[in-house]
Each structure stands twice: as structure tokens, then as C-alpha cells.
Scaffold this active site. Structure first.
Site, mmCIF file in Angstrom:
data_model
loop_
_atom_site.group_PDB
_atom_site.id
_atom_site.type_symbol
_atom_site.label_atom_id
_atom_site.label_comp_id
_atom_site.label_asym_id
_atom_site.label_seq_id
_atom_site.Cartn_x
_atom_site.Cartn_y
_atom_site.Cartn_z
ATOM 1 N N SER A 1 -56.244 11.741 -46.869
ATOM 2 C CA SER A 1 -55.850 12.886 -46.036
ATOM 3 C C SER A 1 -56.229 14.212 -46.685
ATOM 4 O O SER A 1 -56.392 14.290 -47.908
ATOM 5 C CB SER A 1 -54.344 12.833 -45.765
ATOM 6 O OG SER A 1 -53.635 12.713 -46.968
ATOM 7 N N GLU B 1 -55.498 18.526 -46.689
ATOM 8 C CA GLU B 1 -54.562 19.604 -46.334
ATOM 9 C C GLU B 1 -55.314 20.928 -46.170
ATOM 10 O O GLU B 1 -56.166 21.275 -46.987
ATOM 11 C CB GLU B 1 -53.506 19.720 -47.438
ATOM 12 C CG GLU B 1 -52.472 20.798 -47.148
ATOM 13 C CD GLU B 1 -51.309 20.737 -48.110
ATOM 14 O OE1 GLU B 1 -50.750 19.650 -48.327
ATOM 15 O OE2 GLU B 1 -50.961 21.804 -48.657
ATOM 16 N N ALA C 1 -43.475 29.870 -45.557
ATOM 17 C CA ALA C 1 -42.044 29.559 -45.710
ATOM 18 C C ALA C 1 -41.141 30.466 -44.870
ATOM 19 O O ALA C 1 -40.154 30.026 -44.315
ATOM 20 C CB ALA C 1 -41.640 29.629 -47.171
ATOM 21 N N ASP D 1 -40.074 27.724 -50.289
ATOM 22 C CA ASP D 1 -39.588 28.445 -51.476
ATOM 23 C C ASP D 1 -38.611 29.528 -51.053
ATOM 24 O O ASP D 1 -38.795 30.175 -50.015
ATOM 25 C CB ASP D 1 -40.766 29.080 -52.225
ATOM 26 C CG ASP D 1 -41.552 28.039 -52.995
ATOM 27 O OD1 ASP D 1 -40.937 27.057 -53.475
ATOM 28 O OD2 ASP D 1 -42.776 28.197 -53.108
ATOM 29 N N PHE E 1 -51.015 28.672 -59.751
ATOM 30 C CA PHE E 1 -50.328 27.672 -58.917
ATOM 31 C C PHE E 1 -49.472 26.756 -59.785
ATOM 32 O O PHE E 1 -48.324 26.460 -59.466
ATOM 33 C CB PHE E 1 -51.335 26.769 -58.189
ATOM 34 C CG PHE E 1 -52.034 27.392 -57.005
ATOM 35 C CD1 PHE E 1 -51.680 28.645 -56.525
ATOM 36 C CD2 PHE E 1 -53.054 26.704 -56.357
ATOM 37 C CE1 PHE E 1 -52.336 29.202 -55.438
ATOM 38 C CE2 PHE E 1 -53.715 27.261 -55.266
ATOM 39 C CZ PHE E 1 -53.363 28.504 -54.817
ATOM 40 N N HIS F 1 -54.065 12.342 -51.090
ATOM 41 C CA HIS F 1 -53.961 13.535 -50.245
ATOM 42 C C HIS F 1 -54.634 14.686 -51.005
ATOM 43 O O HIS F 1 -54.218 15.027 -52.109
ATOM 44 C CB HIS F 1 -52.479 13.857 -49.990
ATOM 45 C CG HIS F 1 -52.246 15.046 -49.114
ATOM 46 N ND1 HIS F 1 -52.406 15.017 -47.749
ATOM 47 C CD2 HIS F 1 -51.849 16.321 -49.415
ATOM 48 C CE1 HIS F 1 -52.111 16.206 -47.235
ATOM 49 N NE2 HIS F 1 -51.777 17.012 -48.227
#
Ligand code: FAD
Length: 295
Positions: free
Chosen positions: A14, A16, A50, A108, A217, A267
């Protein structure tokens, strides 16, 4: 198609994506999707801001992929800033469009004195419950997991305890936060098994193409970059081509080891680019278990 059902039958690959801000970004994303569609992914997923900042963009991109391609789509949904009624509206809309897969997340917590709406969901587990209570099995539900623990979790016992709550609430599968040392993932799986958590836990793979960005990140989400990898990347911090070469080589070895150890899927965090993911896939495809490729 429901991802939870597919995962009972076959290995999953998969990709993203995030919803772009501009029409140019969207055109670029659909070019990437075209290139990656050739690999017949099991599903693709679209992230969600978010605070609800990408509410319409996530929905529109998910809808476009669902209607204009043959790909199975999973929409990410974070609950932290929404009332339950808002969340219900979003879910009803996905159901009407025909999207059957949701990654149920908390999101978050914003830094500036944020309060969850009174009739909201404080944790992802509440979102999983809300979906199951109101939509039954109509949606297949994925949840996030953290082999190196979530930065807010004081220890791994805590991490597993609340991960298990999401599973008991009705999650069908999980996708992990990125990690660069497979030992964390294997140890996480062992702990999960001890707690009778048996849903598929798909490793999230982040191909490194920009060292400064990955350091940022990793720092934010608590992922360890092994010192040996830092030493390989550091001399080429200003050289994107060499960084990509090293990052892709590293991800190939990481995926090969995961495949040798029987993972249920892979993924890829694509950051809306196809090159690194395509190179990794080409190198590991001989190890990927047979898939019906029915999507
Ligand atoms: P939760 O499962 O609610 O957990 C958050 C923290 O709270 C954990 O420390 C947990 O142990 C603790 N906790 C849970 N329940 C309780 C309880 N009852 N009492 C006390 N503590 C509790 N973010 C986005 O904004 N958009 C995205 O699209 C997105 N996609 C993601 C995709 C993946 C695969 C992953 C791994 C993360 C993604 N994130 C995304 C990041 C995610 O939103 C953050 O990591 C967020 O801080 C936690 O979300 P969660 O769903 O894991 O939260």
C-alpha cells in the site's frame, strides 16, 4: 473492498499520500498515482490534517481516486478537533461515496492550550467505537501503532495496553509509525502476541530522500535513526541524488528482512513521489508473496 477482508487472504502492498494544497500539487499527485497504480497496490491511503484542516481536500482526493481509478482507498480521519456530529457527517459522506476503509486516528494535540470539543473523541479508541456503534461492519477500520512507542506513552506496557483497547474496540488491522531498525517492530509484535493481539500489523516504510526532513520527522514521532545510517547519510546531506540512492538501498534491505520474517504487508510513506517507492518495489518484488491482485 474492505482491507480487513483482503488481509485475511493475501499480502498487502500500500501507498500513502497527502492531499495537496494546490491544483498543480494535485496534478502532480495524480501523475504519481498513475505511476504507482502499475504496481497494483492493495490499497492507497490519504492523510488528514489533525485540526480538520484538510477535511475537504482529503475527502475530494479520496473520492477522485475512488471514482477515477480501480484502486481501493482508505481515508485517514483524526478525531481530536471534531465533535461527534462532525465525525458522523464525515463518515456518512464516505459511506455515500462508497469508501469502505478508514484509518481511525486521534491526531497530534496542538501546542496552544487545545481542548477536545465537549462532545468529541479524546482518543482514537473512542473514534473506533463510534464507527462500530454507528456503522457496524460497513467500514473496515485501521489504527496506528508505534513499535518504538508513541512519544506520549511513558513506556511500552502503556503503549500495548492502549493499543489493545483499539483492537478490542473493533480495529481490523494496524499500520505502524515509520521505523528504521526492524528489531523494534519484531519486539513489538512479540509483545502484542503475548497480549493476544492478533490483527495484521503492517510495517510503515519511509524511504529516505531528504536527510534533514527525515531527522525532523523522526524527532517528532520518536523514531530512531540508527547511527550507522546517520553516518552513511550525513556526508551527503546536500546531495539529494546520493541521499536517495542510500535511502533506497537501506529501505530495500529493510523490506527484504521484513519479507523474510513473514510480514503481512508493506505500507510505503510516499510523500506523493513515486521514484523511491518504484525502485524499492522493483528490487523486492521477487520476495513479495503471491497476490491475486483483484483490485
Ligand atoms: P491514540 O491511539 O489515541 O494514542 C495517543 C496516545 O494516547 C498514546 O500515547 C496512547 O498510549 C495514549 N492513550 C490512548 N488511549 C488512552 C487512554 N484511554 N488513557 C490514557 N492514554 C491513552 N496524524 C494526522 O494528523 N493525520 C494523519 O493522516 C495521520 N496518519 C497517520 C498514519 C499512521 C500509519 C500513523 C502511525 C500515524 C498517523 N498520524 C496522523 C499521526 C497520529 O495522529 C499521531 O501519532 C497522534 O499523536 C496519535 O494518534 P493515535 O491515533 O495513535 O492516538
Amino acid at each position: 473492498m474492505k482491507i480487513g477482508e483482503i488481509l485475511k487472504r493475501e499480502f498487502s502492498v500500500s501507498f500513502e499520500f497527502f492531499p495537496p494544497k494546490s491544483p498543480e500539487g494535485e496534478a502532480e499527485l495524480f501523475k504519481t498515482i498513475k505511476e504507482l497504480e502499475a504496481l497494483k497496490p492493495t490499497f492507497v491511503s490519504i492523510t488528514y490534517g489533525a485540526g480538520g484542516s484538510t477535511r475537504d481536500r482529503t475527502r475530494n482526493i479520496a473520492r477522485r481516486i475512488h471514482t477515477e481509478t480501480n484502486l481501493t482507498v482508505m481515508a485517514h480521519l483524526t478525531c481530536i478537533a471534531h465533535s461527534k456530529e462532525d465525525i458522523m457527517q464525515i463518515l456518512r459522506d464516505y459511506k455515500d461515496i462508497g469508501i469502505e476503509n478508514i484509518l481511525a486516528l486521534r491526531g497530534d494535540i496542538p501546542k496552544d492550550g487545545f481542548q477536545t470539543p465537549v462532545y468529541g473523541c479524546k482518543y482514537a479508541v473512542e473514534l473506533v467505537r463510534l464507527i462500530r456503534e454507528n456503522f457496524g461492519d460497513w467500514f473496515s477500520i485501521g489504527v496506528a501503532s508505534y513499535p518504538e512507542k508513541h512519544p506520549e506513552s511513558p513506556n511500552m506496557d502503556w503503549e500495548i495496553r492502549y493499543f489493545k483497547e483499539k483492537v478490542l474496540a473493533g480495529a481490523d488491522f494496524s499500520i505502524t509509525q515509520m521505523f528504521f531498525d526492524n528489531a523494534y517492530y519484531y519486539s513489538f509484535l512479540e509483545r502484542c502476541l503475548k497480549e493476544n493481539i492478533t490483527i495484521p500489523i503492517i510495517p510503515g516504510i519511509m524511504p529516505i530522500t531528504n536527510f534533514a526532513q527525515i531527522k525532523k520527522f523522526a524527532n517528532m514521532c520518536g523514531a530512531t535513526i540508527p547511527q550507522s545510517l546517520v553516518e552513511l547519510l550525513e556526508p551527503y546531506a546536500d546531495n539529494p541524488e546520493e541521499t536517495t540512492k542510500i535511502g533506497v538501498e537501506f529501505a530495500i534491505r529493510q523490506c527484504e528482512d521484513l519479507l523474510d520474517n513473514g510480514v503481512p504487508g508493506l505500507h510505503f510513506y510516499t510523500l506523493n513521489k513515486s521514484k523511491a517507492t518504484l525502485l524499492i518495489y522493483q528490487a523486492i518484488k521477487h520476495k513479495i508473496p503471491f497476490r491475486v491482485l483483484s483490485v
